[in-house]
Design a protein around this motif. Structure first.
Motif, short mmCIF file in Angstrom:
data_model
loop_
_atom_site.label_atom_id
_atom_site.label_comp_id
_atom_site.label_asym_id
_atom_site.label_seq_id
_atom_site.Cartn_x
_atom_site.Cartn_y
_atom_site.Cartn_z
N ALA A 10 13.60 2.46 -5.91
CA ALA A 10 12.77 1.80 -4.91
C ALA A 10 11.34 2.34 -4.92
CB ALA A 10 13.39 1.97 -3.52
N LEU A 11 11.20 3.63 -5.09
CA LEU A 11 9.87 4.22 -5.16
C LEU A 11 9.12 3.71 -6.38
CD1 LEU A 11 7.79 6.19 -4.03
CD2 LEU A 11 8.94 8.03 -5.30
N THR A 12 9.81 3.61 -7.51
CA THR A 12 9.21 3.08 -8.73
C THR A 12 8.72 1.65 -8.52
OG1 THR A 12 10.56 4.46 -10.19
CG2 THR A 12 9.66 2.45 -11.14
N TYR A 13 9.56 0.83 -7.92
CA TYR A 13 9.19 -0.57 -7.71
C TYR A 13 8.08 -0.69 -6.66
CZ TYR A 13 13.82 -1.11 -9.88
OH TYR A 13 14.90 -1.02 -10.72
N SER A 14 8.14 0.14 -5.64
CA SER A 14 7.11 0.11 -4.60
C SER A 14 5.75 0.46 -5.18
CB SER A 14 7.48 1.09 -3.48
OG SER A 14 6.52 1.07 -2.45
N ASN A 15 5.71 1.45 -6.06
CA ASN A 15 4.45 1.80 -6.71
C ASN A 15 3.94 0.66 -7.59
OD1 ASN A 15 4.36 4.35 -5.56
ND2 ASN A 15 5.45 5.32 -7.26
N ALA A 16 4.86 -0.06 -8.23
CA ALA A 16 4.46 -1.17 -9.09
C ALA A 16 3.90 -2.33 -8.27
CB ALA A 16 5.65 -1.65 -9.91
N LEU A 17 4.30 -2.41 -7.00
CA LEU A 17 3.85 -3.51 -6.14
C LEU A 17 2.72 -3.07 -5.21
CD1 LEU A 17 4.84 -6.50 -5.68
CD2 LEU A 17 6.07 -5.64 -3.69
N ARG A 18 2.18 -1.90 -5.45
CA ARG A 18 1.21 -1.30 -4.52
C ARG A 18 0.03 -2.21 -4.25
NH1 ARG A 18 0.24 4.84 -5.39
NH2 ARG A 18 2.29 4.79 -4.38
N ASP A 19 -0.44 -2.93 -5.25
CA ASP A 19 -1.60 -3.81 -5.06
C ASP A 19 -1.22 -5.21 -4.61
OD1 ASP A 19 -3.30 -1.77 -5.89
OD2 ASP A 19 -3.13 -2.34 -8.00
N GLY A 20 0.06 -5.42 -4.39
CA GLY A 20 0.52 -6.75 -3.99
C GLY A 20 0.45 -6.94 -2.49
N ARG A 21 -0.70 -7.23 -1.97
CA ARG A 21 -0.87 -7.39 -0.52
C ARG A 21 -0.09 -8.61 -0.02
NH1 ARG A 21 -5.79 -5.84 -2.53
NH2 ARG A 21 -6.68 -3.93 -1.65
N GLY A 22 0.53 -8.44 1.13
CA GLY A 22 1.26 -9.54 1.74
C GLY A 22 2.59 -9.86 1.09
N LYS A 23 3.07 -8.99 0.22
CA LYS A 23 4.33 -9.23 -0.47
C LYS A 23 5.41 -8.31 0.08
CE LYS A 23 1.92 -10.55 -4.73
NZ LYS A 23 2.24 -11.98 -4.71
N ASN A 24 6.65 -8.78 -0.02
CA ASN A 24 7.79 -8.00 0.45
C ASN A 24 8.67 -7.60 -0.72
OD1 ASN A 24 7.22 -8.33 3.30
ND2 ASN A 24 7.91 -10.45 3.08
N LEU A 25 8.96 -6.32 -0.80
CA LEU A 25 9.89 -5.82 -1.80
C LEU A 25 11.22 -5.56 -1.13
CD1 LEU A 25 10.68 -4.64 -4.57
CD2 LEU A 25 9.71 -2.45 -3.80
N TRP A 26 12.25 -6.24 -1.62
CA TRP A 26 13.60 -6.09 -1.09
C TRP A 26 14.43 -5.32 -2.10
CZ3 TRP A 26 15.52 -8.71 3.43
CH2 TRP A 26 14.60 -9.58 4.05
N ILE A 27 15.17 -4.34 -1.61
CA ILE A 27 16.16 -3.65 -2.44
C ILE A 27 17.53 -4.15 -2.02
CG2 ILE A 27 17.12 -1.44 -3.17
CD1 ILE A 27 14.21 -1.95 -4.05
N LYS A 28 18.25 -4.70 -2.97
CA LYS A 28 19.58 -5.24 -2.70
C LYS A 28 20.61 -4.11 -2.82
CE LYS A 28 20.25 -9.23 -4.83
NZ LYS A 28 20.18 -10.21 -5.95
N LEU A 29 21.47 -4.00 -1.82
CA LEU A 29 22.44 -2.92 -1.75
C LEU A 29 23.86 -3.47 -1.72
CD1 LEU A 29 20.75 -0.81 1.07
CD2 LEU A 29 20.65 -0.35 -1.39
N ALA A 30 24.78 -2.71 -2.27
CA ALA A 30 26.20 -3.05 -2.16
C ALA A 30 26.66 -2.78 -0.73
CB ALA A 30 27.01 -2.20 -3.14
N PRO A 31 27.68 -3.51 -0.26
CA PRO A 31 28.16 -3.32 1.12
C PRO A 31 29.13 -2.15 1.23
CG PRO A 31 29.36 -5.10 0.08
CD PRO A 31 28.34 -4.65 -0.93
N THR A 32 28.66 -0.96 0.85
CA THR A 32 29.48 0.25 0.95
C THR A 32 28.83 1.21 1.93
OG1 THR A 32 28.31 1.43 -0.82
CG2 THR A 32 30.13 -0.03 -1.48
#
Length: 228
Positions: free
Chosen positions: A80-102
């Protein structure tokens, strides 16, 4: 909102040019199909997913991007940190991390929220899984509606309960596993949020009755112009 299931940048560019498509979702199966082979190493998966997040960062039409977290909990936080850094300049965008239901994955919701990531609990089939996800702080749940319809005769009752649980929390109820327009229309009974293959997204505005009506309108205009 309508999302496209894909990992292909050309297909996503085409899909995101459609005005009602707001983002895209991915999962390991889609990456495996795109990259080939029987399985992917974690570094290869994360690298490919990061590339897609970078694509979303530069694409003005991509408002939401959903990436499946894989592996142990600490690995998912690092992803998630890796992806968040990759989207750092993406203003107004939402990064979702999909999780298993455990239990161990649901426990990640606060940590991911601290990274400004939204959490989508995926591969959900029961109201109890939904309840657990909501109480854990998840921002949404993804119901594999197509599979649920195929495998469980009580799917309508379960979906009604799930929709009732979601409503007061104002969370996203995303319907997935929708392989055709008929299933997409059924999904609308419960929420407007769905993810579909691009081939299905292209058909969402189609109707034989609409085509017939527009053909009639066009014929009338031509007839009137001829008379003038």
């Amino acid at each position: 909102m309508i999302f496209v299931d894909s990992t292909d940048e050309a297909e996503l560019s085409h899909g995101l040019s459609v005005p009602f498509v707001k983002g895209f979702t991915t999962n390991p199966t889609l990456f495996l199909r795109a990259l080939g082979g029987e399985c992917l190493s974690l570094p290869v998966y994360v690298s490919a997913a990061r590339k897609l997040v970078e694509f979303a960062s530069s694409n003005t039409a991509a408002r939401d991007v959903m990436i499946q977290g894989v592996g142990a909990p600490e690995q998912i936080v690092a992803q998630a940190l890796t992806y968040s850094n990759a989207l750092r300049d993406g203003r107004g965008k939402n990064l979702w991390i999909k999780l298993a239901p455990t239990t161990e994955h649901l426990a990640l919701c606060p940590a991911l929220a601290s990274l400004r990531c939204k959490t989508m609990v995926t591969a959900v089939f029961t109201p109890l899984q939904v309840c657990a996800a909501l109480e854990s702080g998840a921002d949404g749940v993804a119901i594999y509606l197509g599979r649920l319809m195929k495998s469980d005769e009580s799917w309508e009752r379960k979906m009604e309960t799930i929709a009732r649980l979601i409503l007061p929390h104002e969370k996203m109820l995303l319907r997935a596993s929708l392989s055709d327009v008929a299933k997409a229309e059924i999904a609308l009974r419960y929420s407007e949020d769905m993810t579909v293959p691009f081939a299905v997204a292209e058909q969402l505005t189609s109707s034989a009755f609409s085509s017939e009506a527009m053909a009639s309108f066009n014929a009338q205009v031509k007839s009137d112009a001829g008379a003038a």
